[in-house]
Design an enzyme around this catalytic site. Structure first.
Site, PDB file in Angstrom:
ATOM      1  N   ASP A  31       0.607   3.677   2.299  1.00  0.00           N
ATOM      2  CA  ASP A  31       0.381   4.304   3.603  1.00  0.00           C
ATOM      3  C   ASP A  31      -0.709   5.378   3.435  1.00  0.00           C
ATOM      4  O   ASP A  31      -1.654   5.149   2.677  1.00  0.00           O
ATOM      5  CB  ASP A  31       1.701   4.836   4.185  1.00  0.00           C
ATOM      6  CG  ASP A  31       1.643   4.954   5.699  1.00  0.00           C
ATOM      7  OD1 ASP A  31       1.210   3.987   6.352  1.00  0.00           O
ATOM      8  OD2 ASP A  31       2.000   6.014   6.234  1.00  0.00           O
ATOM      9  N   ASP A  43       0.857  -1.206   0.000  1.00  0.00           N
ATOM     10  CA  ASP A  43       0.000   0.000   0.000  1.00  0.00           C
ATOM     11  C   ASP A  43       0.886   1.247   0.000  1.00  0.00           C
ATOM     12  O   ASP A  43       2.098   1.161   0.149  1.00  0.00           O
ATOM     13  CB  ASP A  43      -0.882  -0.001   1.259  1.00  0.00           C
ATOM     14  CG  ASP A  43      -0.036  -0.091   2.520  1.00  0.00           C
ATOM     15  OD1 ASP A  43       0.231  -1.219   2.966  1.00  0.00           O
ATOM     16  OD2 ASP A  43       0.421   0.950   3.022  1.00  0.00           O
TER      17      ASP A  43
HETATM   18  N1  LIG Z   1       1.211   1.322   5.718  1.00  0.00           N
HETATM   19  C1  LIG Z   1       1.751   0.463   6.595  1.00  0.00           C
HETATM   20  N2  LIG Z   1       2.212   0.905   7.778  1.00  0.00           N
HETATM   21  C2  LIG Z   1       2.763   0.039   8.662  1.00  0.00           C
HETATM   22  N3  LIG Z   1       2.867  -1.272   8.450  1.00  0.00           N
HETATM   23  C3  LIG Z   1       2.417  -1.752   7.287  1.00  0.00           C
HETATM   24  N4  LIG Z   1       2.395  -2.995   6.796  1.00  0.00           N
HETATM   25  C4  LIG Z   1       1.818  -2.947   5.585  1.00  0.00           C
HETATM   26  N5  LIG Z   1       1.474  -1.685   5.267  1.00  0.00           N
HETATM   27  C5  LIG Z   1       1.829  -0.919   6.315  1.00  0.00           C
END
Ligand SMILES: Nc1ncnc2[nH]cnc12
Ligand SMILES: CSC[C@H]1O[C@H](OP(=O)(O)O)[C@H](O)[C@@H]1O
Length: 289
Positions: A211, A209
């Protein structure tokens, strides 16, 4: 030295297949039980151990993962090289979901975990200026290239405490001000403990992703992460299958000294050491105590 590869599987990767003589082994350590049993066996003539970081069924939160027990258990088995596989968010447009990043640095923002095997009665200070083993990271990059996954060499991993994802302000701070590339919740203190245990350690971030900073992607949620985890885990399995041939059955000493990190690290005078702590340190630091 004989090679033994240890793989710590993160979210979405709870076992691996193809190991000859595969067996789940229950281990105990002076630091408590590891996250789960360890799957051991041989691949292409090289012994391998696989440990699901959160346990099968994803039982441990990033804070409750027994990091010290996990590293001790792998060392007990004779592991020389630890490859961590983790689901991560991305702070870079070009590091897209589905891509892999071979991490080379960390910013450690975790605060609710035991971070060292050492302590009162046996104090030691190892360097983590270069927390990743360059030799092992290079081999992980080669392995990833063989699988055809889009892979980036080098990236700074921000380790947050979690379990909640970052606020928008934090996400922007880590990305724009601190220059971090990926974010996760588990590689610290794991990498520091691997260094204290004189293990080569490399980390593969599987991007799931963007974030919360990305204007077109909005906030991160677990359903989005799970959607990319399946493909990422399949690529991770392919990558892991390449490692034995690339590492080979015999290891030369680590050129960077990861396997000798405790050589000058212990500060406590031999006659002042706490025998109870010294006994607990037998597996990870017995070589120098
Ligand atoms: N955006 C994110 N922040 C922290 N840990 C994660 N693991 C997968 N995506 C994450
Ligand atoms: C499932 S998203 C959050 C969770 O996934 C990552 O775990 P791991 O590093 O073990 O793959 C992240 O760090 C969080 O623990």
């Amino acid at each position: 030295m004989k090679t033994m590869i240890g793989v710590i599987g993160g979210s979405g990767l709870y076992d691996i297949d193809g190991l000859e003589g595969a067996a789940w082994q229950k281990l105990d350590t002076p630091w408590g039980a590891p996250s789960d049993e360890v799957l051991t066996g041989t691949l292409d003539g090289v012994p391998m151990a696989f440990l699901p970081r959160h346990g099968r069924g994803h039982v441990h939160s990033p804070t409750s993962v027994p990091y010290r027990a996990n590293i001790d258990a792998l060392k007990q088995l004779g592991v020389t090289d630890v490859v961590s596989v983790s689901a991560c968010g991305s702070f870079r447009e070009e590091m897209a979901p589905g891509d892999f990043v071979i991490v080379d640095q960390f910013v450690d923002r975790t605060f609710a975990r035991e971070k060292s095997f050492f302590g009162p009665g046996c104090v030691a200070h190892v360097s983590v200026a270069h927390p990743i083993c360059e030799r092992l990271a290079g081999l992980c990059y080669e392995a990833a290239r063989t699988t055809g996954v889009s892979v980036h060499m080098g990236g700074t991993y921000l380790a947050m405490e979690g379990p909640q994802f970052s606020t928008l302000a934090e996400s922007k701070l880590y990305r724009e001000v601190w220059g971090c590339d990926v974010i996760g919740m588990t590689n610290m203190p794991e990498a520091k403990l691997a260094r204290e245990a004189e293990l080569d350690y490399a980390s593969i971030a599987m991007i799931t992703d963007y974030d919360s900073w990305h204007p077109q992607h909005g906030e991160v949620d677990v359903s989005e992460i799970i959607a990319t985890l399946g493909a990422n885990s399949a690529n991770a399995r392919d990558l892991i299958a390449q490692l034995p041939a690339l590492l080979g059955p015999e290891r030369a000493a680590c050129p960077q000294g990861c396997d000798r990190s405790l050589e000058f690290a212990v500060m406590t005078a031999p006659d002042q050491r706490d025998p109870t702590l010294v006994a607990k340190l037998a597996t990870v630091a017995g070589r120098v105590l």
